[in-house]
Scaffold this active site. Structure first.
Site, PDB file in Angstrom:
ATOM      1  N   ASP A   1       0.876  -1.005   0.080  1.00  0.00           N
ATOM      2  CA  ASP A   1       0.180  -0.035  -0.052  1.00  0.00           C
ATOM      3  C   ASP A   1       0.909   1.396   0.077  1.00  0.00           C
ATOM      4  O   ASP A   1       1.787   1.231   0.906  1.00  0.00           O
ATOM      5  CB  ASP A   1      -0.878   0.103   1.212  1.00  0.00           C
ATOM      6  CG  ASP A   1      -2.014   0.895   1.379  1.00  0.00           C
ATOM      7  OD1 ASP A   1      -1.779   2.121   0.742  1.00  0.00           O
ATOM      8  OD2 ASP A   1      -3.160   0.883   1.821  1.00  0.00           O
TER       9      ASP A   1
ATOM     10  N   GLY B   1      -1.781  -4.732  -3.143  1.00  0.00           N
ATOM     11  CA  GLY B   1      -1.749  -3.264  -2.738  1.00  0.00           C
ATOM     12  C   GLY B   1      -2.662  -2.646  -1.981  1.00  0.00           C
ATOM     13  O   GLY B   1      -3.331  -3.478  -1.165  1.00  0.00           O
ATOM     14  N   HIS B   2      -3.100  -1.329  -2.113  1.00  0.00           N
ATOM     15  CA  HIS B   2      -4.103  -0.796  -1.196  1.00  0.00           C
ATOM     16  C   HIS B   2      -5.420  -1.609  -1.586  1.00  0.00           C
ATOM     17  O   HIS B   2      -6.148  -1.614  -0.221  1.00  0.00           O
ATOM     18  CB  HIS B   2      -4.211   0.835  -1.911  1.00  0.00           C
ATOM     19  CG  HIS B   2      -5.136   1.581  -0.975  1.00  0.00           C
ATOM     20  ND1 HIS B   2      -4.919   1.983   0.262  1.00  0.00           N
ATOM     21  CD2 HIS B   2      -6.307   2.454  -1.346  1.00  0.00           C
ATOM     22  CE1 HIS B   2      -5.615   2.865   0.982  1.00  0.00           C
ATOM     23  NE2 HIS B   2      -6.671   3.025  -0.216  1.00  0.00           N
ATOM     24  N   PHE B   3      -5.851  -1.687  -2.429  1.00  0.00           N
ATOM     25  CA  PHE B   3      -7.343  -2.449  -2.730  1.00  0.00           C
ATOM     26  C   PHE B   3      -7.040  -3.946  -2.641  1.00  0.00           C
ATOM     27  O   PHE B   3      -7.131  -4.711  -3.704  1.00  0.00           O
ATOM     28  CB  PHE B   3      -7.982  -1.806  -3.912  1.00  0.00           C
ATOM     29  CG  PHE B   3      -8.509  -0.454  -3.914  1.00  0.00           C
ATOM     30  CD1 PHE B   3      -9.725  -0.290  -3.073  1.00  0.00           C
ATOM     31  CD2 PHE B   3      -7.915   0.673  -4.284  1.00  0.00           C
ATOM     32  CE1 PHE B   3     -10.544   0.934  -3.066  1.00  0.00           C
ATOM     33  CE2 PHE B   3      -8.434   1.903  -4.198  1.00  0.00           C
ATOM     34  CZ  PHE B   3      -9.797   1.974  -3.750  1.00  0.00           C
ATOM     35  N   ALA B   4      -6.715  -4.354  -1.609  1.00  0.00           N
ATOM     36  CA  ALA B   4      -6.428  -5.878  -1.452  1.00  0.00           C
ATOM     37  C   ALA B   4      -7.618  -6.773  -2.006  1.00  0.00           C
ATOM     38  O   ALA B   4      -7.356  -7.909  -2.291  1.00  0.00           O
ATOM     39  CB  ALA B   4      -5.998  -5.983   0.037  1.00  0.00           C
TER      40      ALA B   4
END
Length: 280
Positions: A233, A259-262
């Protein structure tokens, strides 16, 4: 498979759109999304959990299909979602918090600790340790909310910035459906949405100011907590996940190579972790 139903609730004059699935008498899991998404981000997770849980995924005010305030603050969003749970009649629930959903949910938990049965934090930060250098231009706006510093943040609202949030830190970008970022960009493009989002970027400093309050809640109430984190992230570092264990020694921390939107890449793994964690 249990289907998803779509509803809207009038919460003291604010329209809150929400997704709902699972048996009404099953344990409740309240799913709180983040920037710049909506309850749509849970589209893959909900079917994986609906046999065991009653899932409720509202669009936060200013996002998705929910009403758009003239000016937005995190206090206001948390107050609306708090009342939303009362309006639709869910009294006790586990929280799944992501990004902006974390300061929203943690405010509710501090206010109503007796209502929270557990917390799943997926890249939902509550510690200074978790804030990366990507926050530098946003911090500049906190320190000096000038028109120039506000305008500089508009780059975060551009379509390519949304797409980057979805793809950064993902090993195979081809595995990311364009549906998520395309829908987010549609909502970001609505009249007035940009000003609401800039207001929230500025007001995020209120969340950082409340970190000690959130941490006091963790220490005092020791909620059952699972931190499942996309370790790549760009905004919320893995240290933010590990930090939960300082205040909740029994917290479970799982770092995923994404990343951020797992949920875009690891929804089955996250669903499995939640079932094991909640005993579903």
């Amino acid at each position: 498979m249990i289907g998803i139903k779509y509803h809207s609730a009038d919460v003291d004059g604010v329209k809150v759109f929400y997704r709902q699935a699972g048996a009404a008498d099953a344990p409740v899991l309240l799913l709180l999304h983040g920037f710049p998404s909506s309850g749509h981000m849970f589209r893959d997770l909900i079917p994986l959990l609906a046999e065991q849980f009653h899932l409720v995924a509202p669009d936060l005010p200013g996002f998705g299909q929910s009403g758009m305030p003239v000016r937005a603050t995190f206090d206001h969003i948390a107050d609306v979602i708090d009342r939303f749970t009362e309006v639709i009649g869910i009294r006790c629930f586990a929280l799944y918090v992501f990004d902006y959903g974390a300061p929203t949910g943690f405010r509710i938990a501090v206010k109503h600790p007796d209502r929270i049965t557990a917390i799943i934090s997926q890249n939902g930060n509550a510690y200074a340790d978790g804030l990366s250098d990507a926050w530098t231009p946003i911090r500049a706006y906190w320190q000096d909310p000038s028109p120039a510093n506000r305008a500089a943040l508009r780059a975060l609202l551009e379509p390519e910035a949304t797409r980057w949030q979805y793809s950064h830190g993902v090993s195979d970008a081809a595995a990311i459906s364009p549906d998520g970022w395309s829908l987010d960009n549609f909502y970001l493009g609505r009249p007035g949405a940009d000003e609401v989002q800039l207001d929230l970027l500025g007001d995020y400093k209120s969340n950082v100011a409340l970190y000690p309050s959130f941490q006091n809640y963790f220490r005092a109430h020791q909620p059952k907590l699972l931190a499942v984190w996309g370790k790549n992230d760009p905004f919320f570092l893995p240290a933010g996940a590990e930090a939960f264990k300082r205040d909740i020694p029994a917290a479970v921390v799982r770092l995923l190579d994404t990343g951020h939107f797992a949920l875009e890449t690891h929804a089955p793994e996250i669903a499995t972790a939640i079932r094991a964690f909640l005993g579903g």
